[in-house]
Design an enzyme around this catalytic site. Structure first.
Site, short mmCIF file in Angstrom:
data_model
loop_
_atom_site.label_atom_id
_atom_site.label_comp_id
_atom_site.label_asym_id
_atom_site.label_seq_id
_atom_site.Cartn_x
_atom_site.Cartn_y
_atom_site.Cartn_z
N ASP A 215 0.79 -1.09 -0.04
CA ASP A 215 0.04 -0.13 -0.04
C ASP A 215 1.00 1.13 0.05
O ASP A 215 1.97 0.99 0.45
CB ASP A 215 -0.81 -0.02 1.31
CG ASP A 215 -1.96 1.17 1.25
OD1 ASP A 215 -2.36 1.46 0.43
OD2 ASP A 215 -1.80 1.65 2.44
N ASP B 125 -2.34 -0.62 5.75
CA ASP B 125 -2.64 -0.14 7.21
C ASP B 125 -4.22 0.10 7.39
O ASP B 125 -4.86 0.42 8.59
CB ASP B 125 -1.84 1.10 7.53
CG ASP B 125 -2.10 2.24 6.59
OD1 ASP B 125 -2.59 1.95 5.72
OD2 ASP B 125 -1.73 3.40 6.91
N ASP C 231 -7.09 -2.52 3.19
CA ASP C 231 -6.23 -3.60 2.89
C ASP C 231 -6.34 -4.99 3.48
O ASP C 231 -5.78 -5.74 3.28
CB ASP C 231 -4.81 -3.04 3.63
CG ASP C 231 -4.22 -1.81 2.84
OD1 ASP C 231 -4.54 -1.41 1.66
OD2 ASP C 231 -4.03 -0.78 3.72
#
Length: 879
Positions: free
Chosen positions: A329, A619, A623
Site C-alpha cells: 500500500d 494499514d 487492505d
C-alpha cells in the site's frame, strides 16, 4: 442489509432513491423503521464464530505420520509392551500440545471490525431529529452528519454543505473527499463515488444529510468483512510439510508392511515380527520435526521481534524468506500518511522544505518564502491540538499550518481572531480571511487553486517589490510541481481600504498580489527507497497497490525507485482483464492505482496463481482482505487500523517498510535452519531404517527395541535437532534469489548426501551389531554397542548438517553454543542411560568399557570424514 439498489445507488438521483427505498426527506415513521428492523436485522457486521477447541485438538492427529504412531502405540499396547506404549504416547501428546498451542494463538481476524460501528447517530424519525443507536438504523432512514461524526451506514447524500469525508480507511487516499449530491457514472470506483458517504468513514469538514441505502454486511465495510472471513491461506512451508508428511507416511507404511510380511515368510515369531515393524515405523517417522519446526520458527520470531516485527502465525517466518513479490500500500506504508508542504515557489525560484528531524522550529531566511507560509497560516481553519504544536482539521490546512509554524514561526492564531472569513468551497476554489495588522490597517489573505488565484491577481511579489503579474511563469511552475505528484496551493494578499466594514461579507477577491505556490504531498518514509533497492537485490519485486490517484502513485513510485513501465493499472482497467493478463500487466506496470479492496484481493490471488509468494503490506480497512489472502500479510502497528492488524500475519511496530527487509533475512535464515535440521533427521532415520530392515533378513535377534529407537529420536537426536534451529546467518542470504517453489524441503545436493550418509550409518551400525552377536555378546550388550555407535555417528552428523557447501572446520564451534552443548550432551546422556540402573533396566542397556567407548567414537567419526571428502570433491568442480 439493503434493498435492490445493488451497487448503483451513487448513479441514481435523489428523488429516485427516495422512491425505491419507500422513504421521504422527512424520514421514516417509527412504525416503518421497526418493521424494517425486524425484517432486515440490525446494523451490525457478522463475525464467524471461532473453531471449537476440541476440533482444533483433533486436527493435530490428522497427519499420516501421527496416525502411524497411533497404530504403533496400539500394537505395543496389545502386546503389553507398556514402556514402548508410554513412550509413543508421550511423543503424541507433546506433538498435539504444540500444534494446539500454535493454532489457539491466532486471533479472530475480524473482531476489530466491530469498533467501526457508531454507538449513536442523528436521524429524522416521524419528521423530528432523534438520537438513536446506530444498530437500529435501517435502509430508508434519513441521517444527519457533521464534522467529527463517523458515518453509521452507507448513505446516498441528499444535501451537503462544504461536506468533506476522510475515506482513507477504504481508498488509502490521504486527501479528504469533497462530497456532492449529483449522481456519478455507475462504473465509478469507491474513491470516485462523491454522491455517497460510506459506513465507518469520518466527516472532516461541513455537514450533510443522506438516506441510508445499506446497513450491516451490505455496506462497503461489510463486503470487506465478508472477504476476510475464513481460514488463512497455507504458507509455502505448510504446503511443503503437508506434501512431505504424506510421502513419508506412505513410504513408512509400505516399508513396515514389507518388514512384517518378510518376517513372517522367513519364519519369525509374530511378536518379534510385530516389534520389528513397530521399531522400523518409529525409526522412520521424524517425530521430532514438529518440535524442531516450532523451535526454529520461534527463534525466528524472537529475532524479528528485536527488529520491530511481531509475528502472529509461526509458519509465516519461513514464508517471508520465500517471498517473491511485495505488494505494498502507498499511504501510511511507503509514505508517512501526513500531508506535508515540501516545496515553495516564489519569484526567487523553488525552495525545498525538508522536514526537520525534530519538532523544533527553524525559521526560513527567504522573506518571500516566509510571506507565502505566513499567508497560508493566516487563512486557515486548522485548530491547535491542546498543549502541542500539532493541529487538527482539513489535511491541507493542517499541512500549511505546520509548515508555517516550523519554517516561518507563524501560527494560524497569530494576530488574534480574524475580522472576517470565507471558508473554502469546491465551487469557489479559494478561502479568504481579513485580519488586522500591527499598524492597525486591514489585510486580506487568500489561498486556493493556482488557476483561480491567477485570475484574481494583477501583481506578483518579488524581493524588490511588486511587478505586473506574469501568468505564464506561475502557470508553468504549477504544472511542473503537479507533474511531480504535488498538490499545489497558491497564496495571495492585498490591503483592504480604510473604512472597510468587517460586518459585511467579504466580496470575491480581486486585484490581488500573488505571493507564490506551496506544493504538498504525502512524503515517502525515510529509508524506504533503500529498502526497495535491497528487495530487488534479493530477487523480490515490489509493487505499489493503492486506492490513490494514478498520477500521485506513479510520482511516488518514481521517487522510491519502484520500476514501472507504462501507465498504472487501474481498477477500471482491471474489469476488462482476465487474471493472466492482469498478472502480466502488473509485471510491466509495477503500480496499481484507484483500486478497491476487491481489486486488491484479486491482484494478490492473480499473482499467487502465477506461482508467486506474495507479501502484502497495508494499514487501512481497505487492505484487510488482501492482507488475509496473501501468503504473508504485513500491517503497520502504529498507524494501522485494528482491522488491518488483526488480518495480518506480521505487524511492524515501527511502521517502517525497512523492517520488512530484516524480516526477509530472518525468514531465509530460519528456513536454512529447518533445512539443516531436516537433513540431520532424515539421514539418521534412514540409517536406522536400513539397519533394521536388513536385520530382518538375517537370523540375528531384533536389532533395536521400539523404546530404544524413541530414546535416540526424541532424546539424544532431539537435542541436536533443536540446537540446529539456532544456527546463525551465513552472511549471503540477501544476495540470493528466493527459493523456487518447485524446490522441496531439501536441495538436490542434500538429498544425495542423505542417501550416502544414511546408507553409511545403517551399514556401520548393522556391522557392529552383527559382529557383537557372532562374537558371543549377549543381546543386551550387542544392542548397547550398536546404539552407542549410532549416537556417536549422529554426533558427527550434526557437524555435517551445519553447512551445505562449507567445510565444518571453517565454522566456529562457538557460533552456535546450543549445538555444541547439545551434541556433547547427547554423549553424556547415552553414558548416563547405560550406567544408571533405572534407565538401563527400562531401555535394556548395559555399561560399556572405556575401550568400547573409544571404538564407538572412532567409528562415529567416519561419517564426518565421508562428508568432508564429498564436499572437497564437489567444491573442486565448478557449480
Amino acid at each position: 442489509m439493503g434493498t435492490n439498489g445493488g451497487d448503483t445507488w451513487h448513479a441514481r438521483d435523489v428523488a429516485a432513491t427516495f422512491q425505491m427505498l419507500g422513504s421521504r426527506p422527512s424520514g421514516l415513521t417509527t412504525v416503518e423503521a421497526t418493521e424494517r428492523l425486524t425484517r432486515l436485522g440490525q446494523n451490525e457486521l457478522f463475525v464467524a464464530p471461532p473453531t471449537p477447541a476440541w476440533r482444533v485438538l483433533l486436527r493435530q492427529f490428522a497427519s499420516p505420520l501421527i496416525l502411524i504412531l497411533l497404530g504403533a502405540g496400539a500394537i505395543t499396547a496389545a502386546m503389553r509392551k507398556w514402556a514402548d506404549t508410554g513412550a509413543i504416547l508421550v511423543v503424541l501428546v507433546v506433538n498435539a500440545a504444540i500444534g494446539f498451542w500454535q493454532e489457539q494463538r491466532a486471533s479472530a481476524e475480524v473482531r476489530a471490525l466491530a469498533v467501526l460501528s457508531t454507538p449513536q447517530c442523528r436521524l429524522l424519525r416521524d419528521g423530528h431529529v432523534s438520537v438513536v443507536s446506530a444498530t437500529v438504523v435501517v435502509p430508508g432512514d434519513v441521517v444527519i452528519i457533521e464534522s467529527g461524526d463517523r458515518v453509521p451506514a452507507d448513505l446516498r447524500l441528499t444535501e451537503v454543505r462544504s461536506l468533506q469525508l476522510d475515506e482513507s480507511m477504504l481508498t488509502g487516499e490521504v486527501y479528504p473527499v469533497v462530497k456532492a449530491t449529483s449522481p456519478v457514472p455507475s462504473d465509478a470506483g469507491v474513491g470516485d463515488r462523491t454522491s455517497m458517504a460510506f459506513s465507518g468513514t469520518f466527516v472532516t469538514t461541513g455537514r450533510g444529510t443522506g438516506i441510508v441505502v445499506a446497513t450491516g454486511d451490505d455496506t462497503e465495510v461489510g463486503r470487506i468483512n465478508a472477504l476476510v472471513q475464513g481460514a488463512s491461506p497455507m504458507t509455502p512451508l505448510q504446503r511443503l510439510m503437508k506434501r512431505f508428511e504424506s510421502r513419508v507416511g506412505i513410504a513408512v507404511a509400505a516399508v513396515a508392511a514389507l518388514v512384517f510380511a518378510s518376517g513372517l515368510i522367513l519364519g519369525g515369531s509374530l511378536e518379534d515380527v510385530f516389534l520389528s515393524a513397530v521399531a522400523l515405523a518409529v525409526a522412520s517417522i521424524p517425530e521430532a520435526l514438529p518440535v524442531v519446526l516450532t523451535i526454529a520458527l520461534s527463534v525466528g520470531v524472537a529475532r524479528m521481534a528485536r527488529h520491530k516485527a511481531v509475528i502472529r502465525r509461526l509458519p509465516v517466518v519461513e514464508a517471508l524468506g520465500s517471498t517473491t513479490v511485495i505488494g505494498s500500500d502507498k499511504t501510511g506504508t511507503l509514505t508517512q500518511n501526513t500531508l506535508t508542504v515540501e516545496e515553495v515557489w516564489t519569484t526567487n525560484g523553488l525552495t525545498h522544505l525538508a522536514p526537520p528531524a525534530t519538532e523544533q522550529r527553524a525559521a526560513h531566511d527567504d522573506p518571500l518564502v516566509l510571506e507565502v507560509l505566513r499567508t497560508g497560516a493566516l487563512t486557515n481553519e486548522a485548530r491547535r491540538r491542546h498543549g502541542t504544536d500539532g493541529f487538527i482539521g482539513d489535511s491541507v490546512d493542517v499541512a500549511m499550518a505546520v509548515a508555517a509554524l516550523r519554517h516561518g514561526d507563524v501560527a494560524p492564531e497569530a494576530g488574534g481572531p480574524p475580522l472576517s472569513h470565507t471558508s473554502y468551497e469546491p465551487q469557489l476554489g479559494y478561502s479568504q480571511t481579513a485580519r488586522r495588522s500591527p499598524d492597525g490597517s486591514c489585510v486580506l489573505y487568500v489561498k486556493g487553486a493556482p488557476d483561480a488565484l491567477i485570475a484574481m491577481s494583477s501583481r506578483l511579489r518579488t524581493c524588490h517589490g511588486d511587478i505586473p503579474l506574469e501568468p505564464e511563469a506561475v502557470h508553468d511552475a504549477n504544472v511542473e510541481m503537479g507533474r511531480r505528484g504535488l498538490r499545489v496551493i497558491a497564496t495571495a494578499t492585498r490591503p483592504l481600504p480604510r473604512g472597510w466594514d468587517a460586518r459585511r461579507p467579504l466580496p470575491t477577491p480581486s486585484d490581488l498580489t500573488l505571493l507564490g505556490l506551496e506544493g504538498m504531498d504525502d512524503p515517502p518514509r525515510p529509508g524506504v527507497a533503500e529498502a526497495i533497492a535491497s528487495c530487488q537485490d534479493a530477487g523480490i519485486a515490489v509493487k505499489m497497490i493503492t486506492g490513490d490517484h494514478p498520477a500521485t502513485a506513479e510520482a511516488i513510485a518514481d521517487r522510491l525507485g519502484i520500476p514501472h513501465r507504462g501507465p498504472a493499472v487501474t481498477g477500471r482497467e482491471m474489469r476488462h482483464l482476465d487474471d493472466a493478463l492482469l498478472a502480466a500487466r502488473l509485471r510491466e506496470a509495477g503500480v496499481a492505482a484507484r483500486v478497491s479492496p476487491q481489486d486488491k484481493l484479486r491482484i494478490v490471488t492473480a499473482l499467487q496463481d502465477q506461482g508467486e509468494v506474495v507479501a502484502v503490506t497495508g494499514d487501512g480497512v481497505n487492505d484487510a482482505p488482501a492482507l488475509k489472502a496473501a501468503s504473508i500479510g504485513v500491517a503497520m502497528g502504529r498507524s494501522g487500523t485494528d482491522v488491518a492488524r488483526e488480518s495480518a500475519d506480521m505487524v511492524l511496530t515501527d511502521d517502517n517498510f525497512v523492517t520488512i527487509v530484516s524480516a526477509v533475512l530472518q525468514g531465509r535464515v530460519t528456513f536454512a535452519a529447518i533445512r539443516k535440521a531436516t537433513f540431520f533427521l532424515l539421514s539418521t532415520a534412514l540409517g536406522v531404517i536400513i539397519a533394521v530392515l536388513t536385520n530382518v533378513f538375517t537370523e540375528h535377534p531384533l536389532l533395536f527395541l521400539p523404546i530404544q529407537v524413541l530414546w535416540i529420536n526424541m532424546v539424544t537426536n532431539g537435542l541436536q535437532d533443536i540446537a540446529l534451529s539456532f544456527e546463525p546467518a551465513e552472511g549471503d542470504e540477501l544476495t540470493r534469489p528466493p527459493r523456487p517453489q518447485s524446490q522441496g524441503l531439501l536441495s538436490r545436493t542434500l538429498w544425495i548426501r542423505v542417501a550416502i550418509t544414511g546408507a553409511w550409518i545403517g551399514m556401520v551400525v548393522l556391522l557392529v551389531y552383527t559382529w557383537a552377536i557372532e562374537s558371543g555378546y549377549s543381546e543386551t550388550h550387542a544392542r548397547t554397542l550398536a546404539l552407542t555407535v549410532l549416537v556417536t555417528l549422529n554426533f558427527f552428523q550434526t557437524g555435517n548438517a551445519r553447512a551445505e557447501h562449507r567445510s565444518l572446520f571453517t565454522l566456529s564451534p562457538f557460533s552456535n553454543p546450543f549445538l555444541l552443548a547439545a551434541a556433547t550432551g547427547s554423549l553424556i546422556l547415552q553414558w548416563v542411560a547405560m550406567t544408571w540402573s533405572v534407565s538401563a533396566d527400562l531401555l535394556q542397556l548395559t555399561p560399556l568399557s572405556l575401550v568400547e567407548w573409544g571404538a564407538c567414537f572412532a567409528l562415529g567419526a567416519t561419517v564426518l570424514a565421508l562428508v568432508e571428502g564429498e564436499k572437497l570433491l564437489r567444491n573442486r568442480k565448478p557449480r
